[in-house]
Motif scaffolding. Structure first.
Motif, PDB file in Angstrom:
ATOM      1  N   ILE A   1     -24.189  44.398 -13.960  1.00  0.00           N
ATOM      2  CA  ILE A   1     -23.857  44.933 -12.640  1.00  0.00           C
ATOM      3  C   ILE A   1     -22.350  44.809 -12.465  1.00  0.00           C
ATOM      4  O   ILE A   1     -21.783  43.736 -12.693  1.00  0.00           O
ATOM      5  CB  ILE A   1     -24.561  44.147 -11.528  1.00  0.00           C
ATOM      6  N   SER A   2     -21.685  45.856 -12.042  1.00  0.00           N
ATOM      7  CA  SER A   2     -20.226  45.798 -11.926  1.00  0.00           C
ATOM      8  C   SER A   2     -19.756  45.802 -10.486  1.00  0.00           C
ATOM      9  O   SER A   2     -20.306  46.487  -9.626  1.00  0.00           O
ATOM     10  CB  SER A   2     -19.578  46.986 -12.651  1.00  0.00           C
ATOM     11  N   GLU A   3     -18.717  45.000 -10.236  1.00  0.00           N
ATOM     12  CA  GLU A   3     -17.936  45.132  -9.011  1.00  0.00           C
ATOM     13  C   GLU A   3     -16.783  46.077  -9.365  1.00  0.00           C
ATOM     14  O   GLU A   3     -15.736  45.646  -9.833  1.00  0.00           O
ATOM     15  CB  GLU A   3     -17.404  43.774  -8.559  1.00  0.00           C
ATOM     16  N   TRP A   4     -17.011  47.353  -9.171  1.00  0.00           N
ATOM     17  CA  TRP A   4     -16.064  48.381  -9.606  1.00  0.00           C
ATOM     18  C   TRP A   4     -15.875  49.410  -8.501  1.00  0.00           C
ATOM     19  O   TRP A   4     -14.788  49.828  -8.184  1.00  0.00           O
ATOM     20  CB  TRP A   4     -16.594  49.038 -10.873  1.00  0.00           C
ATOM     21  N   SER A   5     -16.989  49.878  -7.927  1.00  0.00           N
ATOM     22  CA  SER A   5     -16.987  50.867  -6.841  1.00  0.00           C
ATOM     23  C   SER A   5     -16.439  52.219  -7.291  1.00  0.00           C
ATOM     24  O   SER A   5     -15.872  52.966  -6.502  1.00  0.00           O
ATOM     25  CB  SER A   5     -16.217  50.352  -5.621  1.00  0.00           C
ATOM     26  N   GLN A   6     -16.633  52.512  -8.569  1.00  0.00           N
ATOM     27  CA  GLN A   6     -16.322  53.825  -9.130  1.00  0.00           C
ATOM     28  C   GLN A   6     -17.427  54.170 -10.119  1.00  0.00           C
ATOM     29  O   GLN A   6     -17.235  54.086 -11.341  1.00  0.00           O
ATOM     30  CB  GLN A   6     -14.967  53.811  -9.845  1.00  0.00           C
ATOM     31  N   PRO A   7     -18.619  54.545  -9.650  1.00  0.00           N
ATOM     32  CA  PRO A   7     -19.768  54.726 -10.551  1.00  0.00           C
ATOM     33  C   PRO A   7     -19.522  55.697 -11.691  1.00  0.00           C
ATOM     34  O   PRO A   7     -20.021  55.493 -12.799  1.00  0.00           O
ATOM     35  CB  PRO A   7     -20.868  55.242  -9.614  1.00  0.00           C
ATOM     36  N   ARG A   8     -18.747  56.740 -11.452  1.00  0.00           N
ATOM     37  CA  ARG A   8     -18.516  57.718 -12.531  1.00  0.00           C
ATOM     38  C   ARG A   8     -17.756  57.105 -13.701  1.00  0.00           C
ATOM     39  O   ARG A   8     -17.843  57.592 -14.827  1.00  0.00           O
ATOM     40  CB  ARG A   8     -17.755  58.927 -11.976  1.00  0.00           C
ATOM     41  N   GLN A   9     -17.023  56.021 -13.445  1.00  0.00           N
ATOM     42  CA  GLN A   9     -16.372  55.299 -14.530  1.00  0.00           C
ATOM     43  C   GLN A   9     -17.257  54.168 -15.041  1.00  0.00           C
ATOM     44  O   GLN A   9     -17.518  54.055 -16.235  1.00  0.00           O
ATOM     45  CB  GLN A   9     -15.035  54.739 -14.055  1.00  0.00           C
ATOM     46  N   SER A  10     -17.720  53.329 -14.132  1.00  0.00           N
ATOM     47  CA  SER A  10     -18.404  52.102 -14.540  1.00  0.00           C
ATOM     48  C   SER A  10     -19.728  52.363 -15.242  1.00  0.00           C
ATOM     49  O   SER A  10     -20.050  51.706 -16.243  1.00  0.00           O
ATOM     50  CB  SER A  10     -18.644  51.217 -13.314  1.00  0.00           C
ATOM     51  N   LEU A  11     -20.524  53.300 -14.749  1.00  0.00           N
ATOM     52  CA  LEU A  11     -21.821  53.564 -15.377  1.00  0.00           C
ATOM     53  C   LEU A  11     -21.636  54.258 -16.719  1.00  0.00           C
ATOM     54  O   LEU A  11     -22.386  54.008 -17.668  1.00  0.00           O
ATOM     55  CB  LEU A  11     -22.703  54.393 -14.437  1.00  0.00           C
ATOM     56  N   ARG A  12     -20.652  55.118 -16.812  1.00  0.00           N
ATOM     57  CA  ARG A  12     -20.374  55.745 -18.104  1.00  0.00           C
ATOM     58  C   ARG A  12     -19.843  54.723 -19.101  1.00  0.00           C
ATOM     59  O   ARG A  12     -20.074  54.829 -20.309  1.00  0.00           O
ATOM     60  CB  ARG A  12     -19.372  56.890 -17.931  1.00  0.00           C
ATOM     61  N   ALA A  13     -19.149  53.718 -18.596  1.00  0.00           N
ATOM     62  CA  ALA A  13     -18.632  52.669 -19.479  1.00  0.00           C
ATOM     63  C   ALA A  13     -19.728  51.752 -19.981  1.00  0.00           C
ATOM     64  O   ALA A  13     -19.556  51.091 -21.005  1.00  0.00           O
ATOM     65  CB  ALA A  13     -17.570  51.854 -18.753  1.00  0.00           C
ATOM     66  N   GLY A  14     -20.863  51.682 -19.252  1.00  0.00           N
ATOM     67  CA  GLY A  14     -21.954  50.884 -19.776  1.00  0.00           C
ATOM     68  C   GLY A  14     -22.709  50.022 -18.791  1.00  0.00           C
ATOM     69  O   GLY A  14     -23.678  49.367 -19.176  1.00  0.00           O
ATOM     70  N   PHE A  15     -22.303  49.990 -17.534  1.00  0.00           N
ATOM     71  CA  PHE A  15     -23.010  49.179 -16.560  1.00  0.00           C
ATOM     72  C   PHE A  15     -24.301  49.866 -16.109  1.00  0.00           C
ATOM     73  O   PHE A  15     -24.395  51.093 -16.089  1.00  0.00           O
ATOM     74  CB  PHE A  15     -22.128  48.879 -15.352  1.00  0.00           C
ATOM     75  N   HIS A  16     -25.278  49.055 -15.737  1.00  0.00           N
ATOM     76  CA  HIS A  16     -26.532  49.594 -15.217  1.00  0.00           C
ATOM     77  C   HIS A  16     -26.448  49.888 -13.722  1.00  0.00           C
ATOM     78  O   HIS A  16     -27.088  50.816 -13.230  1.00  0.00           O
ATOM     79  CB  HIS A  16     -27.684  48.607 -15.451  1.00  0.00           C
ATOM     80  N   ILE A  17     -25.680  49.052 -13.007  1.00  0.00           N
ATOM     81  CA  ILE A  17     -25.504  49.187 -11.562  1.00  0.00           C
ATOM     82  C   ILE A  17     -24.023  49.027 -11.249  1.00  0.00           C
ATOM     83  O   ILE A  17     -23.355  48.157 -11.810  1.00  0.00           O
ATOM     84  CB  ILE A  17     -26.296  48.111 -10.791  1.00  0.00           C
ATOM     85  N   ASP A  18     -23.517  49.868 -10.356  1.00  0.00           N
ATOM     86  CA  ASP A  18     -22.172  49.652  -9.823  1.00  0.00           C
ATOM     87  C   ASP A  18     -22.284  49.452  -8.322  1.00  0.00           C
ATOM     88  O   ASP A  18     -23.030  50.164  -7.640  1.00  0.00           O
ATOM     89  CB  ASP A  18     -21.257  50.845 -10.112  1.00  0.00           C
ATOM     90  N   LEU A  19     -21.576  48.459  -7.810  1.00  0.00           N
ATOM     91  CA  LEU A  19     -21.614  48.151  -6.389  1.00  0.00           C
ATOM     92  C   LEU A  19     -20.640  49.046  -5.636  1.00  0.00           C
ATOM     93  O   LEU A  19     -19.421  48.965  -5.831  1.00  0.00           O
ATOM     94  CB  LEU A  19     -21.248  46.686  -6.147  1.00  0.00           C
ATOM     95  N   LEU A  20     -21.174  49.921  -4.798  1.00  0.00           N
ATOM     96  CA  LEU A  20     -20.347  50.725  -3.912  1.00  0.00           C
ATOM     97  C   LEU A  20     -20.027  49.868  -2.700  1.00  0.00           C
ATOM     98  O   LEU A  20     -20.858  49.676  -1.819  1.00  0.00           O
ATOM     99  CB  LEU A  20     -21.094  51.991  -3.487  1.00  0.00           C
ATOM    100  N   ILE A  21     -18.814  49.343  -2.682  1.00  0.00           N
ATOM    101  CA  ILE A  21     -18.434  48.436  -1.601  1.00  0.00           C
ATOM    102  C   ILE A  21     -17.214  48.984  -0.878  1.00  0.00           C
ATOM    103  O   ILE A  21     -17.098  50.193  -0.712  1.00  0.00           O
ATOM    104  CB  ILE A  21     -18.242  47.004  -2.128  1.00  0.00           C
ATOM    105  N   HIS A  22     -16.283  48.122  -0.462  1.00  0.00           N
ATOM    106  CA  HIS A  22     -15.238  48.535   0.458  1.00  0.00           C
ATOM    107  C   HIS A  22     -13.944  48.972  -0.230  1.00  0.00           C
ATOM    108  O   HIS A  22     -12.886  48.977   0.395  1.00  0.00           O
ATOM    109  CB  HIS A  22     -14.943  47.399   1.439  1.00  0.00           C
ATOM    110  N   ASN A  23     -14.004  49.347  -1.495  1.00  0.00           N
ATOM    111  CA  ASN A  23     -12.819  49.881  -2.159  1.00  0.00           C
ATOM    112  C   ASN A  23     -13.247  51.006  -3.089  1.00  0.00           C
ATOM    113  O   ASN A  23     -14.425  51.352  -3.167  1.00  0.00           O
ATOM    114  CB  ASN A  23     -12.069  48.783  -2.930  1.00  0.00           C
TER     115      ASN A  23
END
Length: 557
Positions: A267-289
Motif C-alpha cells: 500500500i503506498s502513501e503516494w496519492s498518484q495512482p497512475r504512477q504508484s499502481l503502475r509501479a507495483g503497488f496494490h493500493i494507493d492512498l488518495l489523501i490530501h496531496n
C-alpha cells in the motif's frame, strides 16, 4: 565514489501496463487502520500496545473488516510518532515484543483478519546505528553510503540538507524533520558537479534496496501480510518530477515481492495512482496531496494545512462545496488504474483530520460522509466508526505539530463509559493523549446498543457491500448526476446486470438531481432514512432527497 545514470531504457520499460496480479482476497478487502499508541492499553502504562490490539481483534472482526494496518511499531525514538526508526527488526518495547507481534498475527489469521505493518522506507532516526556509523570519517564502513552526504560542511546544496558536526565531511539530507536522515536510494540524474551524488545502481543505493528487501522478508516470514509504505514516492532523489527513478525501484521490488509472497500486498502513501499502481503497488492512498488534492480534499477537508482558513468541501452542512473536481479527477484515476489495483480514500488517518470536525458533527452528518461504496478497498481509521471527535486543542506529542496539529486525530479510542473511556487503567495524567473530555463523547459500548448509531450504520454498510458484488471492488463505477450541481451527488455501481445508485446529500437543504434515466423503478436498500424519492419518465430520472441524507438504490426495472 562510483556514479551511474538511470538509462532511458530503464525508464521506458515502466510505461506499459504491468502484468502484476492482485491477490484474490484483496478484492474483498476492508482495511481498519490503527494508531497503536492510542487504541488499547493492556498493561496500564497509559500507552496502547500489541496486547491491547490483540484483545480487540473480535471487535475488528465484528465491524466486517478483514485487514488491519498498524502505524509504525518498530523500535523508535518517537520524535515523530514512530516514524523515526532505530531498528527495523525489533518491535519497540512500548508496544511489546517480536513474539507478541507474531502471536497477534496468528490470532488475527484465526479470525480471518490479515495484518499489514507500516514501512518507513525513506529515512531512519539520526540515532539509528546505521546513521551513527555513516557519520564516521572512514568511507569504507558497511553503512557509510546508506545516507546522502554532501561533500562539504560549508555548502548547502538545498534546504533539504542539515548542517552536521559528524566526523566525516559534508552535511546530510533529511526527509522531514532534521532527526530523519534520508536513506540513499541514489539520484535519477547525478550531477557531475556534485560528485557525492550517487546513481541508482551504485553500491550504496543497491545495498539500501537490498536492506529494504531484508526488512520486508523478515516480517513477511513471521506471517505479516503486507506493508503500507510511508512517503513511497520520494525515495530516488534528484530532478525526478515524474518519479521515474522511484517508479523503477518499486517496479523491481514488486517483481521480487510477488514472486516470493504472492498473497502479500503493498500500500503506498503516494496519492498518484497512475504512477504508484503502475509501479507495483496494490493500493494507493488518495489523501490530501498529489491527485488527492482535487479528489479527497474537495470532498472532505474544511481548512487549509494550517487549520485556519475555511475551505468549503462537498461534505459541508451549509452546502457551499462543489463536486466537479472530485467527479472528473476520480474518473481519470479510476479508468487509468482499475486493472492494476485500487485508488483508495481513507476516511481519515493519523495525519488527516477526523470527519467529526467543526459543524460536521451529528450522527446524521457523519453517516453521509462515510463513503464506503467506491470501487476501491475501503479504509476505516479507528474511531471513525463511532464518530470520534477531532480534538483541535490536543497537546502536541512526539513531533505531531508540523503545519497542523496531528495529535488532534490520534487521541485514545473510546470503548465505554469507564475511566479513560476504557482505553487504559492508568491515571489520566499518564495517558498518551487526553481522552475527549465531552460528556457526550461516543463510545463503542453505547453505540453497540443503539440500532441507529453510526457504528451499526457502518457495520450494515460494510455487510451490504460484502453481500453485493456490484458495490465492491469489481463493480463498475460511473458518475451520474450533473457535476455542476453538487447536491445530491449520485453515482452508479454495476456488475453482471445488477445496477445500484448511491446518492449523498450532506447539506442542510433538500436537493433534487435529474439525469438520463438509469431505470424505470428503484428500491431503497440502505441509507439514513426513507426520504429519497426516485422517479423516471420520458428518459429522465429524478431523485429527490431530504437534508443530510444518504441512500443506496437498487434499480429494479
Amino acid at each position: 565514489m562510483k556514479r551511474t545514470l538511470l538509462t532511458l531504457a530503464a525508464a521506458l520499460f515502466l510505461l506499459p501496463a504491468s502484468a502484476q496480479q492482485v491477490p484474490e482476497w484483496l478484492k474483498e478487502g476492508i482495511l481498519y487502520h490503527i494508531y497503536p499508541s492510542s487504541f488499547k492499553d493492556s498493561d496500564g502504562d497509559g500507552i496502547g500496545d500489541l496486547e491491547g490490539i490483540r484483545s480487540k481483534l473480535p471487535y475488528v472482526k465484528s465491524l466486517g473488516a478483514n485487514t488491519i494496518w498498524l502505524s509504525p511499531v518498530f523500535r523508535s525514538e518517537f520524535e515523530d510518532g514512530g516514524y523515526d526508526i532505530t531498528d527495523f527488526y525489533r518491535i519497540d518495547p512500548r508496544f511489546g515484543t517480536n513474539s507478541q507481534l507474531v502471536q497477534l498475527v496468528r490470532e488475527a489469521h484465526d479470525l480471518g483478519i490479515r495484518v499489514c505493518l507500516d514501512l518507513v522506507a525513506g529515512h531512519t532516526s539520526d540515532k539509528h546505528p546505521w546513521f551513527r556509523q555513516s557519520s564516521e570519517a572512514d568511507p569504507e564502513l558497511q553503512y557509510s553510503d546508506y545516507y546522502i552526504w554532501s561533500d562539504s560542511k560549508d555548502s548547502f546544496p538545498t534546504k533539504k540538507f542539515v548542517r552536521s558536526d559528524a566526523a566525516r565531511d559534508g552535511n546530510y539530507m533529511k526527509n522531514f524533520f532534521d532527526i530523519q536522515p534520508a536513506l540513499n536510494y541514489g539520484y535519477l540524474h547525478p550531477d557531475p558537479a556534485q560528485p557525492w551524488q550517487q546513481g541508482y545502481d551504485d553500491p550504496g543505493p543497491t545495498a539500501v534496496r537490498n536492506e529494504l528487501k531484508n526488512i520486508i522478508s523478515f516480517w513477511m516470514d513471521k506471517g505479516v501480510d503486507g506493508f503500507r509504505c510511508d512517503m513511497a514516492q520520494s525515495l530516488v532523489k534528484g530532478d525526478d518530477k515524474q518519479h521515474t527513478g522511484t517508479m523503477r525501484l518499486w517496479h523491481e521490488l514488486r517483481s521480487w515481492f510477488e514472486a516470493k509472497y504472492p498473497e502479500g500486498i503493498l500500500i503506498s502513501e503516494w496519492s498518484q495512482p497512475r504512477q504508484s499502481l503502475r509501479a507495483g503497488f496494490h493500493i494507493d492512498l488518495l489523501i490530501h496531496n498529489g491527485a488527492g488534492t482535487k479528489i479527497y480534499r474537495t470532498l472532505v477537508c474544511q481548512t487549509d494545512d494550517r487549520g485556519t482558513k475555511e475551505t468549503p468541501c462537498f461534505f459541508d452542512y451549509e452546502g457551499r462545496g462543489q463536486v466537479k473536481a472530485f467527479a472528473e479527477n476520480y474518473r481519470i484515476e479510476y479508468e487509468a488504474t482499475r486493472e492494476l489495483g485500487y485508488a483508495a480514500m481513507p476516511t481519515c488517518s493519523h495525519d488527516i483530520w477526523r470527519l467529526n470536525r467543526f459543524d460536521r458533527n451529528t450522527p446524521e452528518q457523519l453517516k453521509t460522509a462515510l463513503f464506503l461504496t467506491l470501487p476501491a478497498v475501503p479504509i476505516l481509521y479507528y474511531g471513525e466508526e463511532i464518530g470520534m471527535r477531532n480534538l483541535e486543542d490536543a497537546p502536541v506529542k512526539e513531533g505531531s505539530y508540523t503545519s497542523r496539529n496531528r495529535s488532534s486525530c490520534r487521541t485514545p479510542m473510546q470503548w465505554d463509559d469507564s475511566p479513560n473511556a476504557g482505553f487504559s487503567t492508568a491515571d489520566a495524567s499518564r495517558l498518551y493523549l487526553p481522552i475527549d473530555p465531552s460528556p457526550a463523547r461516543p463510545t463503542v459500548a453505547a453505540e453497540e446498543r443503539d440500532p441507529q448509531s453510526i457504528l451499526n450504520y457502518v457495520k450494515g454498510l460494510i455487510a451490504l457491500r460484502r453481500q453485493t458484488p456490484a458495490l465492491g471492488t469489481q463493480g463498475a463505477w460511473r458518475f451520474v448526476s450533473d457535476v455542476e450541481q453538487p447536491y445530491p451527488m449520485v453515482y452508479a455501481r454495476e456488475l453482471d446486470g445488477q445496477k445500484y445508485l448511491v446518492a449523498l446529500n450532506p447539506s442542510k437543504r433538500s436537493a433534487t438531481a435529474r439525469f438520463a434515466s438509469e431505470g424505470a423503478a428503484a428500491e431503497a436498500v440502505y441509507g439514513t432514512g426513507d426520504g429519497a424519492k426516485y422517479t423516471s419518465k420520458n428518459g429522465l430520472s429524478t431523485l429527490k432527497m431530504k437534508p443530510v441524507s444518504a441512500v443506496i438504490l437498487k434499480i429494479t426495472e
